[in-house]
Motif scaffolding. Structure first.
Motif, mmCIF file in Angstrom:
data_model
loop_
_atom_site.group_PDB
_atom_site.id
_atom_site.type_symbol
_atom_site.label_atom_id
_atom_site.label_comp_id
_atom_site.label_asym_id
_atom_site.label_seq_id
_atom_site.Cartn_x
_atom_site.Cartn_y
_atom_site.Cartn_z
ATOM 1 N N GLU A 172 19.732 1.368 -54.765
ATOM 2 C CA GLU A 172 18.774 2.189 -55.524
ATOM 3 C C GLU A 172 17.446 2.008 -54.792
ATOM 4 O O GLU A 172 16.837 0.938 -54.858
ATOM 5 N N ARG A 223 12.117 0.622 -53.921
ATOM 6 C CA ARG A 223 11.486 -0.606 -54.431
ATOM 7 C C ARG A 223 10.913 -1.409 -53.275
ATOM 8 O O ARG A 223 11.655 -1.756 -52.348
ATOM 9 N N GLY A 250 18.474 9.775 -52.007
ATOM 10 C CA GLY A 250 19.773 9.087 -51.937
ATOM 11 C C GLY A 250 20.937 10.064 -51.848
ATOM 12 O O GLY A 250 20.868 11.175 -52.383
ATOM 13 N N GLU A 256 14.687 7.878 -52.504
ATOM 14 C CA GLU A 256 14.654 7.943 -53.975
ATOM 15 C C GLU A 256 16.070 8.098 -54.493
ATOM 16 O O GLU A 256 16.828 8.927 -53.984
ATOM 17 N N GLY A 257 16.448 7.321 -55.492
ATOM 18 C CA GLY A 257 17.786 7.457 -56.080
ATOM 19 C C GLY A 257 18.817 6.599 -55.369
ATOM 20 O O GLY A 257 18.466 5.679 -54.613
ATOM 21 N N SER A 258 20.103 6.922 -55.615
ATOM 22 C CA SER A 258 21.192 6.064 -55.120
ATOM 23 C C SER A 258 21.707 6.522 -53.763
ATOM 24 O O SER A 258 22.050 7.694 -53.603
ATOM 25 N N THR A 259 21.807 5.566 -52.854
ATOM 26 C CA THR A 259 22.484 5.812 -51.578
ATOM 27 C C THR A 259 23.758 4.977 -51.580
ATOM 28 O O THR A 259 23.714 3.773 -51.873
#
Ligand code: UD1
Length: 421
Positions: A7, A10, A363, A385-388
């Motif tokens: 995610e 960060r 992502g 941004e988001g899930s990879t």
């Protein structure tokens, strides 16, 4: 099969301890074949590739002991084999590193031809021509290289067309047991070669020219076991520096050697990262938008090809246009298609990639194609941004010890999980 889920977005904060260098551990482990008795290697990274080369040595009768977090102890006194099979070589091209030491010690060796690999043809002709110069007869039969010599290898001059890292290492090891002096011209100068030279010197061989492109090896009839530490992994170090560059934050990398990364550190400062170096640490912080910078991969001390993919990921979110020229391998842009899936704007023209920075990556599901390409997807995933979701991570596990734990330890939202069937 496992996959990695990140995610992104960060910033990273804290400390990461750098492991021993894969590309130094492999030749130093191979060098233990040159002398019977117990060798002790400290700081060996626990990786798929180091386990593969130990399986290879074990198949030849080598004894070894490796306690978790302890030194790797190896004894090649009772060799019962001299062959590296296709099954092992196809998973790790660097298995070719046993050819020089085996033929020098036993007078004959058989190593499977590695074949092609994801990043290009990667021939081994320099290794073979060098061994022939030392008196070996080389035959290619049934997909194997068979090298043989009656009596001892004979010192000679070996000139590389272009500097080859494992080629230089193979000839150095063979020359250490040859009769007379060997001069290696246009030798590679990577720090991992310095680590191998230090080991061969501890084993009783005199070598001049360390760190230069001309090495003189005074061959010995016998060598003795050595105790030595593997140098820190400069490619792992560089990968985490760029991970922080991509994600933002401030991290101190411990147990690393800034002197092994001259051109990367210069580039990272040029793109606006704050870098502070001590003898064995690097502090990296990002406090401003990333600028763009161009790179051309070159042999050491130039920009390492093993960091090109990660630098491309970093440049994907710069504020300008970066021109990346790959000079070492012919097919090392496999990560481009995957980075594009995350929103990167990259155009490839032959050996050149032109990266136009975007405001943010997004992502997506991506696939690891080779070791360093996989690392670039982690770098990009930390920024996206988001899930990879990165599948086929066995590539990463060949060369990065505890990658998920190390990044999670500095605040990344990263986890390993089973691929759904
Ligand atoms: C080593 C590293 C690898 C790194 C590469 C370049 C290890 C285990 N691997 O690989 O991570 O990416 O150096 O820094 O240390 N070549 C030939 N004929 C040969 C040998 C090489 O034409 O016999 C060419 C290669 O195709 C390539 C160039 O020489 O274009 C340099 O390759 P080389 O330094 O040999 O790479 P490796 O030692 O395989």
């Amino acid at each position: 099969m496992d996959r990695i889920v990140i995610e992104g977005g960060r910033p990273l904060h804290g400390e990461i301890r750098i492991s021993g260098a894969k590309n130094a551990a492999l030749p130093l482990i191979a060098a233990t074949l040159l002398a019977p008795g117990w060798h002790t290697l400290h700081n060996v990274p626990n990786l798929r590739d180091t386990r593969t080369i130990m399986a290879l040595l074990q198949s030849m009768g080598v004894q070894w002991q490796w306690e978790p977090d302890g030194p790797l102890r190896i004894n090649s006194e009772h060799l019962v084999g001299n062959e590296a099979s296709y099954d092992l070589v196809k998973t790790m091209r660097a298995s070719i590193l046993v050819l020089g030491p085996l033929v020098a010690r036993l007078g004959c060796a058989r190593v499977s031809l590695p074949g092609g690999c994801a990043i290009g043809a990667r021939p081994i002709d320099f290794h073979l021509r060098g061994l022939e110069k030392l008196g070996c007869t080389i035959d290619l039969q049934d997909g194997y290289v068979a090298a043989r010599i009656d009596g001892r290898l004979q010192g000679n001059t070996v000139t590389f067309d272009i500097p080859s890292v494992t080629g230089t290492e193979n000839i150095l090891m063979a020359a250490a047991l040859a009769e007379g002096d060997t001069v290696i011209k246009n030798a590679a100068r990577e720090p991992e070669i310095g680590n191998l030279i230090d080991m061969l010197i501890l084993m009783g061989c005199a070598i001049e020219g360390c760190g230069t492109d001309t090495l003189v090896v005074h061959g010995m009839r016998e060598l003795r076991p050595a105790e030595i530490a593997i140098i820190p992994d400069r490619i792992e170090t560089g990968t985490y520096l760029m991970a922080v560059g991509a994600a933002g934050g401030e991290v101190v990398l411990r147990n690393c050697n800034p002197e092994h990364l001259p051109s990367l550190l210069e580039k990272l400062q040029a793109v606006g990262l704050e870098i502070e170096c001590g003898a064995d640490f690097i502090r990296v912080a990002r406090s401003a938008p990333l600028q763009s910078a161009d790179i051309t991969t070159m042999p050491f001390p130039g920009f390492p090809t093993d960091l090109q993919a990660q630098f491309m990921a970093l440049m994907s979110i710069s504020t300008g246009v970066a021109v990346i020229h790959e000079n070492i391998f012919e097919n090392r842009f496999m990560h481009v298609a995957e980075l594009r899936r995350l929103g990167a704007e990259i155009r490839v023209d032959g050996h050149t990639a032109i990266v136009t920075g975007v405001d943010r990556l997004h992502g997506a599901q991506v696939m690891a194609t080779d070791l360093r390409a996989s690392a670039s997807l982690v770098v990009a995933g930390l920024a996206a941004e988001g899930s990879t979701i990165i599948s086929r991570i066995y590539h990463l596990e060949r060369g990065y010890a505890d990658l998920v734990a190390k990044l999670a330890g500095v605040g990344a939202a990263i986890r390993k999980e089973k691929e759904p069937s």
